[in-house]
Design an enzyme around this catalytic site. Structure first.
Site, short mmCIF file in Angstrom:
data_model
loop_
_atom_site.label_atom_id
_atom_site.label_comp_id
_atom_site.label_asym_id
_atom_site.label_seq_id
_atom_site.Cartn_x
_atom_site.Cartn_y
_atom_site.Cartn_z
CG ASN A 1 -1.84 -1.22 1.21
OD1 ASN A 1 -1.75 -2.05 2.10
ND2 ASN A 1 -2.65 -1.38 0.19
CB ILE B 1 1.07 5.76 3.00
CG1 ILE B 1 0.62 4.43 3.52
CG2 ILE B 1 0.47 6.87 3.75
CD1 ILE B 1 1.06 4.24 4.93
CB CYS B 2 -2.72 3.64 -0.27
SG CYS B 2 -4.14 2.75 -0.62
CG LEU B 3 -3.78 4.64 6.85
CD1 LEU B 3 -3.27 3.24 7.09
CD2 LEU B 3 -2.99 5.60 7.73
CB SER C 1 -6.48 0.08 -2.13
OG SER C 1 -6.18 0.02 -0.78
#
Lengths: 168, 999
Positions: free
Chosen positions: A96, A103-105, A138
Site C-alpha cells: 500500500n 501511503i494509501c491508508l 488497494s
C-alpha cells in the site's frame, strides 16, 4: 490564528503528553523555526510480526486548507511519505505504499473510514497496523503486492530481510 | 438451562434469568459460554418484557442481579426511548428516582448505585426537557423525599438539603453529577438536538456547585474557606473529580459561545487549598494538573498565582525534597512532579523573565532537581522521563524566539537552562554497571532503553537551539580525558553525538569538534580491538561511525583506522551487524581511497568466513562492501583476482546447499541458496560502475573482456551457478526472484562487467521460464529492463527483443483476459508500454490478428476492478497516444490502430471517469483522455457517441452536464485543468459533493 495551525499545535501538545511506546512525532525545524505544517515521525514495527524491530521514518505534510469547523473537528488532511531506509526512493516494500513513497491508508481515504477528528496518533497507529495487515484491495505498488498475493511465506521472509538490512 | 442451541428458546421464568445472570458473573467461566449467555440475556433485555424485568431484578437482594436490573433500564431507554409517551416518561423517571433512593437507603453495593446514577444520566440525555432540573430533583428525592417536579421551588435550598443529609446519601449525588456531564459531554454539540441537551445540563450548574462545595467542605461567603478537619477523604476526592468533570464540560460546551464559567470559578481556589491536605493531596494534584495542561482557559490569573504560591511555599519545597529523596509514596511523588511540570510549562516565559524571584527560582530549581534525583531513570527515578515535556517546549521556544519578539534576556536565560538540562540528561543516560542491570526486570530494561532514545530525541531537538556550543561541550567529555577514561561517560557522550549525525550544518567549527573527537586518544583506544574495553562503548562507537559516514567521506585520513576497527568488529557477534552496515556505506562512498586497504579487508573476511557459525547478514554486507572497493580498481585484470576470491566464498555456500539438498534437507538448503544468491546480487550491484546511466550500453561483443576474454571464467561460473540453482530447486519462485536481481544488476550496467551477460543468455533465461512460470511477472520485468537498457541499433538485440515479444504475447494469449491474473496482466501490459517507448517497431510488427488480441486485452484491462491492471492499461494508452514516430509506415500503422480501437477506448474512459473508477484513480485515467483529445480528430465523436446514450455513464448526469464536460474537455486541449474537470465530472456522476473539497 489559522485553524489548521491551532489544531496542529493542540495535536503536538497531546502527543507530548501521551504517545505510544517507540513512536516519534514532531514538527520539523526549518530556517524559519518550527514548521508545524510538516511533521517528521517514526513508527516502530509491531512485536511478533515480520516488521518487529523496524523503525520507519514517516513524513506527514498538512496542506493549508480553509475549512470552517470547530477547533477540534478541524480535519487533518495530509500527505504521508513512508520511507525506505530514511529515503523515499526506492519506495518502502509494501503493497500500500506508492512508488512515490506516499501511503494509501483507509482511515485517510475519504471514500472509506476517514473522519474529520482523526488525530496524528491515530494516523501513526493506523500506519503501524497497516504494515502487517496490508490492504490487498488497494494496491499501490506492484512489487510488494505481487509477492504478497503470490507467496505469503516468501513475502514475510522478504519483509524480515528488509527490516534487518534497512529498517533496523 | 441448555444454551447449546444457536437459536434456542429464550428463558421464560425470572428464576431462569437470574440463574443466567449469576452464571455470567461467576468466576472461571469459559469465554464461549459467557458470550452465549450474554447473547441470550441481551435478547431478553431488548424484548418487550425488558421494562418489567428490570424492575423485578432490582428487587432481588443479589447485587449482581440488581446491577443487571439497572443495566436493563439503560438498555431499554437507549433502544425504546422514541416509543415512550410523555406520560410513560414521567412514570419511568419516578420509577428510576425511587429505585435510586431505595438502593441508597438500603445501602446497596456502590457499583449498583453508580450504575443507577448512569441510567438516570442516560434518561436525562433522551428527555432533557422533562427533567430540566435533574440535580435538584435528585437531591430532593434522595436526601428528603420524592416530590413532583413542579414543587421543586418550594423546597429549601439545594445546599441546605445536602448539609442536613447523612454521608451515604451525599456520595451518590456526586456520582450522578459527574456521570451526567461525562455522558452529555460525549454528545457533539454541533448538532441542534445535542446543543439543547448541553444547554439544559448547563442550567444545572448552580445545583452541581452546591453538591461539589459540600464535598469540598467550602464554607463561608464566596466559598472562601475550607475546613480540613474531620473530613472523609473519599468524599472530598470525589468532589474534586466531580469539579474537574464540570470544568471539562463547561469548556467543551462553550466552544462556540462566549466562555462563561461564573459559578464554577470560585471552586478552583478551594481545589487548590486541598493540595495541602495529606489525605487528599494526590487527587488534588491530579485534578489541577489536568486543568493546567488541558483546560488552561478555565483558570483565572488569580488561580495561577495561587498555584505558583503554593508550589513555591515552604510546604511545596518541603514536599519536593521528599519527592527527590524517594521517601514519600511514589504515586504521590509522581502526581506532585506532574503538577510542577504542568505549571512550569504553562508559565515558562514568565519564569524566565523574572528568574530570580523566589517563585521562579524555586520552580526552575525543581525542574532541574527532577533531572538530578538519585538512581537510574525508570527503575528508580520516574522524573527525568516526565520532564521531557517541559524541556522539549523550552528548546522549541528558543528556536522560535529568533522569529518572534522575545527579549534577549529571556532567551539567554532559556539557553542557560537548556544547556544545564542537556548536561543533566547526559549524566542520566549513562549505562549502569552490568551487575546493576542484571537485577532489572524486562520492563525496566526496555524503559531505560526508551528513556535513552527520548534523550537522543531531545538532544536532536536542542541542537538547532544550542548549536556548536553544545557539540563542543559534549565532545569535550571525550577529548579532555586524561588518564584512564570512565567508559560509561564516554559511551554517554558518543550516544549523544550520534543523535546529531543528520543535523550537522557543515559549519567549520563542527568539523573541528568532530576531528578532535575521532582523532582523540580515547577514540583510538576504542578502535584498537586488542585493548580490553567494555563492549557497550564499542557498540556505540560502531553506530556513531555509521552516523558520521559523510564526515569520513570528506576526511578520508581517518578512514583506515575506522574501517579496520569495523572489519575487526565483525568477529564480535554483538558488533557485527552494525559494523557491517557501516562497512557497506563507507566502502561504497570512499571506494577509491580504500584500494590500498583491500588486501587487509580480504584477510579479515577470510578469517571471518572460517568461523564455525557465520552471521549470513554480516557476510552478505561485507562481501558487497569489498566488491565496491574491487570495482574501484583501475583495470579489469586487477579485478579478476579479488573478485574470484570473494565469489569463492559464495561458491562454498552454494556447494554446501547442494549437499544439504542431496541429503533431503530442502528447507535449509534453500535458505542457504537464497542467501548465496543474495550475496551475488549484492556483489553484482556493487560492481556497477559509478557513473550515472545516460545512454544504453554499447557492448562490443568481440572485445568483451568478461564474456569472451580473460574474465570469462568468472562470468561463466556465475551463469553456471544460476542455472544449477534453477534446476536444483525446480523453478522455485524465490530462487527465480534472486536470479532476476543478478540479471537486472547486469542489465543496468553500462560498461562491460562480470555480471553483464550477452543478450542471448538474458533472453534465454526469460523464455526458458515459460509462460506459466511461478514468477512470470518478475521474468517479464527482466524482459522490460532488457528493452529499456539495451541498444536497438545492434542486430543481435533486435533479434533477441523479438523473442521477448513472442514470449509476452504467449503470456497474454495464455491469460486470455486481464482479470485472469491480477499480477501477470499488468506486468505484460507494462512490457508492451515499454516497447512503445523503446521500440515501437516491434509492436507494430506483430501480425494483425495477434495484435488485435493484445489491444483488446489492454482495453479490457481499463475496466478491470484491480487498480494495478487499470493503471498499466492507462499508461499503455497514454504512451501509445503520445507516440510520434518519424517513420511514415509506423505512423500509418499507428493511425490504423487508433481508428479501430478509438470508439472502444472512448467508451472505457467515459465509463471510468463518469463514476466507474475510484477517486484515487482519476488522475491516472485522466492522462489517456488528455492525450486522446489532441491526438485524433475523431476523438470528439468517439466520446460523444458514448455520452449520447441516456443514463450513461450515470443517471445523475443530465444531458447538459455531459455536453459541458465534452466541450470543456476539448477546450482545455489536454491541459492540467483537465484533471479538475474530470474530478468534477466524477463527483457529479457519483452524486456526492462532500468529496469535493479536498481536491
Amino acid at each position: 490564528m489559522n485553524l489548521c495551525i491551532s489544531r496542529l499545535q493542540e495535536e503536538r501538545k497531546q502527543w507530548r503528553r501521551d504517545h505510544p511506546f517507540g513512536f516519534v512525532a514532531k514538527p520539523v525545524k526549518n530556517e524559519k523555526g518550527v514548521d508545524i505544517m510538516k511533521w517528521s515521525c517514526v513508527v516502530p514495527g509491531k512485536e511478533k510480526t515480520a516488521w518487529e524491530g523496524a523503525i520507519l521514518k514517516v513524513e506527514i505534510s498538512f496542506p493549508e486548507v480553509s475549512y470552517k469547523a470547530p477547533k477540534m473537528c478541524f480535519p487533518i488532511i495530509c500527505w504521508i511519505l513512508l520511507s525506505s531506509s530514511g529515503r523515499f526512493v526506492p519506495p518502502l516494500f509494501h503493497p500500500n505504499v506508492y512508488p512515490s513513497g506516499t501511503i494509501c491508508l483507509s482511515i485517510l481515504n475519504e471514500d472509506e473510514a476517514w473522519k474529520p477528528a482523526i488525530t496524528v496518533k491515530q494516523i501513526l497507529l493506523g500506519i503501524q497496523d497497516l504494515l502487517d495487515e496490508p490492504n490487498a484491495d488497494s494496491p499501490a505498488q506492484a512489487e510488494a503486492y505481487n509477492l504478497f498475493k503470490r507467496d505469503r511465506e516468501a513475502y514475510d521472509r522478504r519483509i524480515r530481510q528488509i527490516v534487518r538490512d534497512h529498517l533496523g | 438451562m441448555d444454551l447449546t442451541g444457536e437459536d434456542g428458546p429464550l428463558p421464560e421464568s425470572l428464576d431462569e434469568i437470574v440463574q443466567l445472570i449469576q452464571q455470567l458473573y461467576a468466576a472461571n467461566q469459559d469465554p464461549t459460554s459467557t458470550s452465549r449467555i450474554q447473547e441470550v440475556l441481551q435478547q431478553v433485555q431488548r424484548s418487550p418484557k425488558g421494562w418489567d424485568l428490570a424492575n423485578e431484578l432490582l428487587r432481588y437482594g443479589d447485587k449482581e442481579v440488581q446491577f443487571f436490573g439497572a443495566l436493563t433500564f439503560t438498555v431499554k431507554i437507549n433502544s425504546d426511548w422514541e416509543g415512550l409517551e410523555e406520560e410513560d416518561q414521567m412514570v419511568l423517571l419516578n420509577r428510576l428516582t425511587s429505585w435510586l433512593a431505595h438502593l441508597v437507603n438500603t445501602q446497596s453495593a456502590p457499583f449498583v448505585v453508580r450504575k443507577m446514577c448512569s441510567t438516570l444520566a442516560i434518561f436525562f440525555i433522551h428527555f432533557p426537557r422533562l427533567w430540566r432540573r435533574c440535580i435538584r430533583h435528585l437531591v430532593c428525592c434522595i436526601c428528603a423525599q420524592p416530590i413532583p417536579l413542579e414543587l421543586l421551588d418550594q423546597q429549601p435550598s439545594t445546599a441546605d438539603i445536602i448539609r442536613n443529609a447523612p454521608m451515604e446519601k451525599r456520595i451518590p449525588l456526586l456520582w450522578f453529577c459527574s456521570t451526567l456531564v461525562q455522558e452529555v459531554g460525549k454528545l457533539d454539540s454541533k448538532f441542534i438536538q445535542n446543543a439543547e441537551v448541553h444547554q439544559i445540563a448547563k442550567e444545572n450548574t448552580s445545583d452541581a456547585v452546591a453538591v461539589i462545595s459540600n464535598a469540598l467542605n467550602a464554607t463561608g461567603q464566596d466559598l472562601g474557606q475550607v475546613v480540613q478537619e474531620n473530613i472523609d477523604p473519599n468524599y472530598v476526592c470525589l468532589g474534586l473529580e466531580c469539579y474537574q468533570a464540570w470544568v471539562f464540560f463547561a469548556l467543551k460546551s462553550s466552544f462556540d459561545t462566549a466562555m462563561e464559567f461564573g459559578e464554577l470559578t470560585p471552586l478552583t481556589q478551594v481545589a487548590i487549598m486541598w493540595l495541602t491536605s495529606p489525605t487528599v493531596f494526590e487527587t488534588a494534584c491530579e485534578v489541577l494538573t489536568e486543568i493546567l495542561t488541558s483546560h488552561t482557559k478555565f483558570l483565572g490569573k488569580d488561580d495561577i498565582v495561587t498555584i505558583g504560591n503554593v508550589l513555591s511555599s515552604p510546604w511545596g519545597i518541603q514536599h519536593f525534597e521528599e519527592l527527590r529523596s524517594g521517601e514519600s509514596d511514589p504515586d504521590e511523588s509522581i502526581a506532585f512532579g506532574r503538577l510542577v511540570i504542568a505549571f512550569a510549562e504553562l508559565r515558562m516565559k514568565e519564569l524566565l523573565r523574572d528568574p530570580n524571584s523566589p517563585q521562579s527560582s524555586a520552580i526552575l530549581q525543581m525542574m532541574h532537581g527532577m533531572l538530578t534525583c538519585p538512581g537510574y531513570p525508570v527503575e528508580d527515578d520516574p522524573f527525568c522521563t516526565l520532564s521531557f515535556e517541559f524541556w522539549d517546549s523550552l528548546v522549541e521556544m528558543i528556536i522560535d524566539a529568533e522569529y518572534e519578539d522575545m527579549e534577549p534576556a529571556v532567551l539567554a536565560e532559556a539557553e542557560k537552562h537548556a544547556f544545564l538540562a542537556v548536561e543533566e540528561y547526559w549524566n542520566k543516560l549513562k549505562i549502569p554497571p552490568p551487575e546493576v542491570a542484571a537485577q532489572w526486570s524486562k520492563d525496566s530494561c526496555e524503559g531505560f532503553a526508551s528513556f535513552r532514545k527520548d534523550v537522543s530525541e531531545f538532544i536532536e531537538s536542542a541542537y538547532p537551539a544550542l548549536r556548536i556550543e553544545m557539540l563542543n561541550k559534549l565532545t569535550r567529555h571525550v577529548t579532555d580525558v586524561v588518564g584512564e577514561p570512565v567508559w560509561a561517560d564516554v559511551e554517554a557522550t558518543l550516544f549523544c553525538i550520534n543523535a546529531l549525525g543528520d543535523l550537522l550544518t557543515g559549519d567549520p567549527q563542527e568539523f573541528v569538534c568532530l576531528a578532535s573527537l575521532f582523532g582523540s586518544p580515547v577514540f583510538r583506544m576504542l578502535a584498537n580491538t586488542e585493548l580490553n574495553i567494555p563492549e557497550k562503548p564499542r557498540m556505540t562507537a560502531v553506530t556513531l561511525i555509521g552516523s558520521y559516514a559523510s564526515f569520513f567521506e570528506q576526511n578520508v585520513e581517518y578512514l583506515p583506522t575506522v574501517l579496520n576497527f569495523l572489519f575487526t568488529s565483525i568477529n564480535n557477534p554483538r558488533l557485527a551487524r552494525s559494523a557491517s552496515k557501516s562497512i557497506v556505506g563507507l566502502c561504497s562512498s570512499c571506494r577509491t581511497f580504500l584500494i590500498s586497504e583491500l588486501q587487509t579487508f580480504l584477510v579479515q573476511i577470510e578469517l571471518f568466513s572460517s568461523q564455525l557459525t557465520v552471521d549470513t547478514v554480516v557476510k552478505e554486507k561485507v562481501l558487497s562492501g569489498i566488491a565496491y572497493v574491487i570495482q574501484a580498481l583501475p583495470t579489469d585484470e586487477l579485478r579478476i583476482g579479488p573478485l574470484t576470491m570473494i565469489l569463492g566464498f559464495v561458491e562454498k555456500d552454494i556447494q554446501r546447499s547442494m549437499m544439504m539438498l542431496s541429503q533431503g534437507e530442502r528447507e535449509d538448503a534453500k535458505e542457504l541458496a537464497l542467501f548465496a544468491l543474495r550475496c551475488l546480487v549484492g556483489i553484482a550491484r556493487a560492481m556497477q560502475s559509478v557513473e550515472d546511466m545516460t545512454e544504453p550500453a554499447h557492448v562490443e561483443t568481440n572485445t568483451n573482456f568478461w564474456q569472451h576474454g580473460e574474465g570469462s571464467q568468472v562470468q561463466q561460473a556465475v551463469i553456471v551457478t544460476m542455472q544449477s540453482m534453477l534446476a536444483a530447486f525446480e523453478e522455485d519462485g524465490e530462487i527465480i526472484d534472486e536470479i532476476c536481481g543478478i540479471v537486472k544488476a547486469g542489465l543496468l550496467e553500462q560498461t562491460p562487467g562480470p555480471f553483464v551477460f550477452c543478450s542471448q543468455v538474458v533472453v534465454d533465461f526469460v523464455v526458458n521460464r515459460g509462460v506459466r512460470s511461478v514468477r512470470v511477472e518478475s521474468v517479464i520485468g527482466i524482459a522490460g529492463t532488457f528493452v529499456c537498457t539495451q541498444s536497438m541499433t545492434l542486430q543481435e538485440n533486435i533479434v533477441q527483443t523479438q523473442r521477448l515479444v513472442e514470449f509476452v504475447l504467449a503470456v497474454v494469449e495464455n491469460l486470455q483476459v486481464p482479470s485472469a491474473d491480477s499480477i501477470a496482466s499488468p506486468a505484460a501490459i507494462e512490457f508492451l508500454q515499454l516497447l512503445i517507448q523503446k521500440s515501437l517497431y516491434h509492436l507494430i510488427s506483430i501480425p494483425q490478428s495477434r495484435l488485435e488480441n493484445v489491444l483488446i486485452f489492454t482495453l479490457e484491462a481499463m475496466s478491470c476492478r484491480e487498480t494495478l491492471i487499470k493503471k498499466s492499461a492507462a499508461k499503455f494508452w497514454t504512451q501509445l497516444l503520445s507516440a510520434q514516430p518519424q517513420d511514415p509506415d509506423i505512423r500509418n500503422a499507428l493511425d490504423e490502430i487508433l481508428q479501430v480501437c478509438g470508439p472502444r477506448l472512448g467508451e472505457k474512459l467515459v465509463m471510468q471517469l463518469g463514476g466507474g473508477c475510484y477517486r484515487s484513480e482519476l488522475d491516472m485515467l485522466a492522462e489517456p483522455l488528455k492525450k486522446l483529445v489532441v491526438r485524433s480528430p475523431s476523438a470528439k465523436k468517439w466520446l460523444q457517441d458514448v455520452l449520447d446514450v441516456e443514463g450513461v455513464p450515470s443517471r445523475r448526469l443530465q444531458p447538459q452536464d455531459k455536453r459541458m464536460f465534452l466541450e470543456r474537455v476539448f477546450l482545455l486541449r489536454g491541459g492540467k485543468q483537465t484533471n479538475n474537470l474530470v474530478r468534477e465530472f466524477w463527483v457529479k456522476a457519483r452524486g456526492n459533493e462532500l468529496f469535493g473539497y479536498t481536491g
